[in-house]
Scaffold this motif. Structure first.
Motif, PDB file in Angstrom:
ATOM      1  N   UNK A  77      28.452 -17.889  -7.187  1.00 53.65           N
ATOM      2  CA  UNK A  77      28.548 -19.313  -7.485  1.00 53.65           C
ATOM      3  C   UNK A  77      28.130 -20.194  -6.318  1.00 53.65           C
ATOM      4  N   UNK A  78      28.227 -19.663  -5.108  1.00 53.92           N
ATOM      5  CA  UNK A  78      27.817 -20.396  -3.912  1.00 53.92           C
ATOM      6  C   UNK A  78      26.925 -19.492  -3.073  1.00 53.92           C
ATOM      7  N   UNK A  79      25.759 -20.011  -2.702  1.00 52.14           N
ATOM      8  CA  UNK A  79      24.820 -19.265  -1.870  1.00 52.14           C
ATOM      9  C   UNK A  79      24.596 -20.084  -0.607  1.00 52.14           C
ATOM     10  N   UNK A 128      23.937 -19.381  14.033  1.00 54.13           N
ATOM     11  CA  UNK A 128      24.489 -20.666  13.599  1.00 54.13           C
ATOM     12  C   UNK A 128      26.016 -20.641  13.650  1.00 54.13           C
ATOM     13  N   UNK A 129      26.588 -21.768  13.994  1.00 56.47           N
ATOM     14  CA  UNK A 129      28.041 -21.912  13.984  1.00 56.47           C
ATOM     15  C   UNK A 129      28.445 -22.222  12.545  1.00 56.47           C
ATOM     16  N   UNK A 130      29.290 -21.363  11.956  1.00 56.03           N
ATOM     17  CA  UNK A 130      29.751 -21.577  10.586  1.00 56.03           C
ATOM     18  C   UNK A 130      31.253 -21.334  10.514  1.00 56.03           C
ATOM     19  N   UNK A 131      31.852 -21.883   9.483  1.00 54.72           N
ATOM     20  CA  UNK A 131      33.271 -21.622   9.275  1.00 54.72           C
ATOM     21  C   UNK A 131      33.444 -20.188   8.809  1.00 54.72           C
ATOM     22  N   UNK A 132      34.553 -19.594   9.137  1.00 54.84           N
ATOM     23  CA  UNK A 132      34.808 -18.215   8.755  1.00 54.84           C
ATOM     24  C   UNK A 132      35.792 -18.126   7.595  1.00 54.84           C
ATOM     25  N   UNK A 133      36.026 -19.251   6.936  1.00 56.42           N
ATOM     26  CA  UNK A 133      36.920 -19.221   5.782  1.00 56.42           C
ATOM     27  C   UNK A 133      36.279 -18.399   4.666  1.00 56.42           C
ATOM     28  N   UNK A 134      37.102 -17.676   3.931  1.00 59.17           N
ATOM     29  CA  UNK A 134      36.624 -16.825   2.850  1.00 59.17           C
ATOM     30  C   UNK A 134      36.622 -17.621   1.560  1.00 59.17           C
ATOM     31  N   UNK A 135      35.495 -17.637   0.882  1.00 60.15           N
ATOM     32  CA  UNK A 135      35.378 -18.343  -0.385  1.00 60.15           C
ATOM     33  C   UNK A 135      34.956 -17.341  -1.453  1.00 60.15           C
ATOM     34  N   UNK A 190      33.309 -15.786  -4.511  1.00 63.94           N
ATOM     35  CA  UNK A 190      32.074 -16.111  -5.209  1.00 63.94           C
ATOM     36  C   UNK A 190      30.954 -16.600  -4.321  1.00 63.94           C
ATOM     37  N   UNK A 191      31.159 -16.576  -2.991  1.00 62.27           N
ATOM     38  CA  UNK A 191      30.108 -17.037  -2.072  1.00 62.27           C
ATOM     39  C   UNK A 191      29.421 -15.836  -1.432  1.00 62.27           C
ATOM     40  N   UNK A 192      28.104 -15.920  -1.339  1.00 59.52           N
ATOM     41  CA  UNK A 192      27.313 -14.955  -0.590  1.00 59.52           C
ATOM     42  C   UNK A 192      26.612 -15.730   0.522  1.00 59.52           C
ATOM     43  N   UNK A 193      26.569 -15.114   1.693  1.00 56.39           N
ATOM     44  CA  UNK A 193      25.969 -15.737   2.866  1.00 56.39           C
ATOM     45  C   UNK A 193      24.735 -14.947   3.281  1.00 56.39           C
ATOM     46  N   UNK A 194      23.694 -15.657   3.678  1.00 51.68           N
ATOM     47  CA  UNK A 194      22.484 -15.026   4.175  1.00 51.68           C
ATOM     48  C   UNK A 194      22.156 -15.564   5.555  1.00 51.68           C
ATOM     49  N   UNK A 195      21.872 -14.661   6.481  1.00 53.19           N
ATOM     50  CA  UNK A 195      21.298 -15.049   7.763  1.00 53.19           C
ATOM     51  C   UNK A 195      19.785 -14.956   7.577  1.00 53.19           C
ATOM     52  N   UNK A 196      19.099 -16.073   7.782  1.00 51.69           N
ATOM     53  CA  UNK A 196      17.673 -16.160   7.483  1.00 51.69           C
ATOM     54  C   UNK A 196      16.888 -16.478   8.746  1.00 51.69           C
ATOM     55  N   UNK A 197      15.878 -15.660   9.007  1.00 51.79           N
ATOM     56  CA  UNK A 197      14.995 -15.865  10.161  1.00 51.79           C
ATOM     57  C   UNK A 197      13.560 -15.856   9.672  1.00 51.79           C
TER      58      UNK A 197
END
Length: 74
Positions: free
Chosen positions: A39-41, A48-55, A57-64
């Motif tokens: 539901x969240x991409x 990158x500095x990002x929050x580490x809260x767990x959501x 339905x979210x998938x995270x991508x590190x993109x270079x």
């Protein structure tokens, strides 16, 4: 009509391995993730500095350079 889920336990678990997105372009990875039920991409650059809260339905991508180098859930 079924009620909207409002607790993490109310959402169906997504049967997908975030690590399999490595090597895809950002656009292809985002399209595949949404088609598979995420539901969240979120795409971020390396370091990158990002929050580490767990959501749920979210998938995270590190993109270079437009390519996914790492994927993880939450």
């Amino acid at each position: 009509m079924a009620p909207e889920p409002n607790l993490p336990s109310d959402l169906p678990e997504i049967q997908d391995d975030p690590e399999t997105y490595a090597g895809l372009t950002r656009e292809a990875a985002e399209e595949r993730a949404r088609a598979r039920g995420w539901t969240t991409v979120r795409a971020v650059p390396p370091g990158a500095m990002i929050t580490m809260d767990y959501l749920v339905g979210r998938i995270n991508f590190e993109v270079e350079d437009g390519v996914v180098v790492r994927g993880w859930e939450g």
